[in-house]
Motif scaffolding. Structure first.
Motif, short mmCIF file in Angstrom:
data_model
loop_
_atom_site.label_atom_id
_atom_site.label_comp_id
_atom_site.label_asym_id
_atom_site.label_seq_id
_atom_site.Cartn_x
_atom_site.Cartn_y
_atom_site.Cartn_z
N SER A 1 0.83 -1.21 0.00
CA SER A 1 0.00 0.00 0.00
C SER A 1 0.87 1.26 0.00
O SER A 1 0.55 2.24 -0.68
CB SER A 1 -0.96 0.00 1.19
N LEU A 2 1.96 1.23 0.74
CA LEU A 2 2.85 2.39 0.78
C LEU A 2 3.58 2.61 -0.54
O LEU A 2 3.70 3.74 -1.01
CB LEU A 2 3.85 2.26 1.92
N MET A 3 4.03 1.53 -1.16
CA MET A 3 4.75 1.68 -2.43
C MET A 3 3.81 2.22 -3.51
O MET A 3 4.20 3.09 -4.30
CB MET A 3 5.37 0.35 -2.87
N ALA A 4 2.56 1.74 -3.54
CA ALA A 4 1.59 2.24 -4.51
C ALA A 4 1.33 3.73 -4.28
O ALA A 4 1.27 4.52 -5.23
CB ALA A 4 0.29 1.45 -4.42
N ALA A 5 1.19 4.12 -3.02
CA ALA A 5 0.96 5.53 -2.70
C ALA A 5 2.17 6.38 -3.08
O ALA A 5 2.02 7.49 -3.61
CB ALA A 5 0.64 5.68 -1.22
N LEU A 6 3.37 5.88 -2.81
CA LEU A 6 4.58 6.63 -3.14
C LEU A 6 4.71 6.85 -4.65
O LEU A 6 5.09 7.93 -5.09
CB LEU A 6 5.82 5.93 -2.61
N VAL A 7 4.37 5.83 -5.42
CA VAL A 7 4.41 5.97 -6.89
C VAL A 7 3.47 7.09 -7.33
O VAL A 7 3.84 7.94 -8.15
CB VAL A 7 4.05 4.63 -7.57
N GLU A 8 2.27 7.11 -6.77
CA GLU A 8 1.31 8.16 -7.12
C GLU A 8 1.80 9.54 -6.68
O GLU A 8 1.69 10.51 -7.44
CB GLU A 8 -0.05 7.87 -6.49
N LEU A 9 2.31 9.64 -5.46
CA LEU A 9 2.76 10.93 -4.96
C LEU A 9 3.99 11.43 -5.73
O LEU A 9 4.12 12.63 -5.98
CB LEU A 9 3.06 10.84 -3.46
N MET A 10 4.87 10.52 -6.13
CA MET A 10 6.02 10.91 -6.93
C MET A 10 5.57 11.43 -8.29
O MET A 10 6.11 12.42 -8.79
CB MET A 10 7.00 9.75 -7.08
N ALA A 11 4.56 10.79 -8.87
CA ALA A 11 4.03 11.24 -10.17
C ALA A 11 3.42 12.64 -10.05
O ALA A 11 3.47 13.43 -11.00
CB ALA A 11 2.99 10.24 -10.68
N LEU A 12 2.86 12.94 -8.89
CA LEU A 12 2.29 14.26 -8.64
C LEU A 12 3.33 15.28 -8.19
O LEU A 12 3.01 16.43 -7.94
CB LEU A 12 1.18 14.17 -7.59
N GLN A 13 4.58 14.84 -8.07
CA GLN A 13 5.72 15.65 -7.65
C GLN A 13 5.50 16.29 -6.27
O GLN A 13 5.84 17.45 -6.04
CB GLN A 13 6.04 16.71 -8.70
N ILE A 14 4.95 15.49 -5.36
CA ILE A 14 4.78 15.93 -3.98
C ILE A 14 6.16 15.97 -3.32
O ILE A 14 6.91 15.00 -3.41
CB ILE A 14 3.85 14.97 -3.20
N PRO A 15 6.53 17.06 -2.66
CA PRO A 15 7.85 17.13 -2.01
C PRO A 15 7.99 16.05 -0.93
O PRO A 15 7.01 15.69 -0.27
CB PRO A 15 7.87 18.53 -1.38
N VAL A 16 9.20 15.56 -0.76
CA VAL A 16 9.49 14.48 0.20
C VAL A 16 8.98 14.82 1.60
O VAL A 16 8.42 13.97 2.28
CB VAL A 16 10.99 14.20 0.18
N ASP B 1 6.47 16.41 2.45
CA ASP B 1 5.01 16.43 2.52
C ASP B 1 4.38 15.06 2.38
O ASP B 1 3.16 14.92 2.52
CB ASP B 1 4.44 17.35 1.44
N VAL B 2 5.17 14.03 2.08
CA VAL B 2 4.62 12.69 1.85
C VAL B 2 3.85 12.17 3.07
O VAL B 2 2.70 11.77 2.96
CB VAL B 2 5.72 11.70 1.43
N ALA B 3 4.48 12.16 4.23
CA ALA B 3 3.82 11.64 5.44
C ALA B 3 2.57 12.43 5.79
O ALA B 3 1.52 11.84 6.04
CB ALA B 3 4.80 11.57 6.61
N PRO B 4 2.64 13.77 5.82
CA PRO B 4 1.42 14.52 6.15
C PRO B 4 0.27 14.27 5.17
O PRO B 4 -0.89 14.17 5.58
CB PRO B 4 1.86 15.98 6.12
N VAL B 5 0.59 14.15 3.89
CA VAL B 5 -0.45 13.88 2.89
C VAL B 5 -1.10 12.52 3.17
O VAL B 5 -2.32 12.39 3.21
CB VAL B 5 0.11 13.94 1.45
N ALA C 1 13.99 13.91 9.72
CA ALA C 1 13.00 12.98 10.27
C ALA C 1 11.67 13.16 9.54
O ALA C 1 11.29 14.28 9.20
CB ALA C 1 12.82 13.21 11.76
N ILE C 2 10.98 12.08 9.33
CA ILE C 2 9.64 12.13 8.75
C ILE C 2 8.68 12.35 9.89
O ILE C 2 8.63 11.58 10.84
CB ILE C 2 9.31 10.84 8.00
N ALA C 3 7.91 13.40 9.82
CA ALA C 3 6.96 13.71 10.89
C ALA C 3 5.60 13.98 10.29
O ALA C 3 5.48 14.56 9.22
CB ALA C 3 7.44 14.93 11.66
N ALA C 4 4.60 13.52 10.97
CA ALA C 4 3.23 13.74 10.48
C ALA C 4 2.61 14.90 11.23
O ALA C 4 2.93 15.20 12.33
CB ALA C 4 2.41 12.49 10.70
#
Length: 63
Positions: A13-28, A30-34, A60-63
């Motif tokens: 589930s995380l890898m699928a989400a990361l692929v989508e977020l990378m395609a949308l060019q979401i900054p690193v 912002d990934v966790a908060p999104v 650190a990744i923080a939400a």
């Protein structure tokens, strides 16, 4: 009210989400908060998956 939410607690589930977020060019940073706005996130697994796809962020990744 929704009966269920998306859970990001498996590598798939995380890898699928990361692929989508990378395609949308979401900054690193912002990934966790999104993802957290959508559903529960396993932040340790998210960090591992981000490293696997080359999103190495020394902060650190923080939400």
């Amino acid at each position: 009210m929704r009966n269920h939410s998306v859970r990001y607690d498996t590598r798939e589930s995380l890898m699928a989400a990361l692929v989508e977020l990378m395609a949308l060019q979401i900054p690193v940073e912002d990934v966790a908060p999104v993802l957290c706005t959508i559903g529960p996130v396993d932040l340790d697994l998210l960090a591992d998956c981000m490293n696997d796809v080359g999103l190495n962020d020394d902060r650190a990744i923080a939400a």
